[in-house]
Design a protein around this motif. Structure first.
Motif, short mmCIF file in Angstrom:
data_model
loop_
_atom_site.label_atom_id
_atom_site.label_comp_id
_atom_site.label_asym_id
_atom_site.label_seq_id
_atom_site.Cartn_x
_atom_site.Cartn_y
_atom_site.Cartn_z
N MET A 1 0.83 -1.18 0.00
CA MET A 1 0.00 0.00 0.00
C MET A 1 0.88 1.25 0.00
O MET A 1 1.91 1.30 0.65
N LYS A 2 0.47 2.26 -0.75
CA LYS A 2 1.23 3.50 -0.85
C LYS A 2 1.10 4.30 0.44
O LYS A 2 0.06 4.27 1.10
N SER A 3 2.14 5.04 0.72
CA SER A 3 2.08 5.91 1.90
C SER A 3 1.23 7.14 1.58
O SER A 3 1.10 7.53 0.41
N PRO A 4 0.66 7.76 2.60
CA PRO A 4 -0.16 8.96 2.36
C PRO A 4 0.63 10.11 1.72
O PRO A 4 0.10 10.88 0.95
N GLN A 5 1.93 10.18 2.02
CA GLN A 5 2.74 11.25 1.44
C GLN A 5 2.92 11.06 -0.06
O GLN A 5 2.90 12.03 -0.82
N ALA A 6 3.09 9.84 -0.49
CA ALA A 6 3.23 9.57 -1.93
C ALA A 6 1.93 9.91 -2.65
O ALA A 6 1.95 10.46 -3.76
N ASN A 7 0.82 9.57 -2.04
CA ASN A 7 -0.49 9.88 -2.62
C ASN A 7 -0.70 11.40 -2.69
O ASN A 7 -1.20 11.91 -3.69
N ASP A 8 -0.29 12.12 -1.63
CA ASP A 8 -0.42 13.58 -1.63
C ASP A 8 0.44 14.23 -2.71
O ASP A 8 0.01 15.16 -3.38
N SER A 9 1.66 13.74 -2.88
CA SER A 9 2.52 14.34 -3.90
C SER A 9 1.96 14.09 -5.30
O SER A 9 2.09 14.94 -6.18
N TRP A 10 1.33 12.93 -5.50
CA TRP A 10 0.71 12.66 -6.81
C TRP A 10 -0.42 13.63 -7.07
O TRP A 10 -0.53 14.21 -8.15
N PHE A 11 -1.28 13.84 -6.07
CA PHE A 11 -2.39 14.79 -6.22
C PHE A 11 -1.88 16.21 -6.44
O PHE A 11 -2.44 16.96 -7.22
#
Length: 78
Positions: A1-11
């Motif tokens: 599962m991706k970390s929340p920080q990686a998801n935030d940087s993608w957004f």
């Protein structure tokens, strides 16, 4: 599962790209409208003064020299 920080940087990357594209669309729309206004003003001025758009922007002697060269009025061509 991706970390929340990686998801935030993608957004953030997607949002930044969307913002850039929207700014680009606005700039292109403004440039197009400014060009249309400029052409209309040039055509109106040409109708009122008889001077073509090329003469209005100061390139008349260049065009006149080319026309004279093409019609053999000058002994030399450039």
């Amino acid at each position: 599962m991706k970390s929340p920080q990686a998801n935030d940087s993608w957004f953030q990357g997607v949002a930044a790209r969307d913002i850039h594209m929207e700014q680009l669309k606005k700039a292109e729309r403004f440039n197009g409208r400014a060009a249309m206004v400029g052409i209309v003003i040039g055509i109106i001025t040409e109708g009122l003064t008889g001077a073509g758009i090329v003469h209005q922007i100061g390139l008349g002697p260049l065009v006149d020299g080319y026309a004279a060269c093409r019609t053999q009025f000058l002994p030399f061509c450039f």
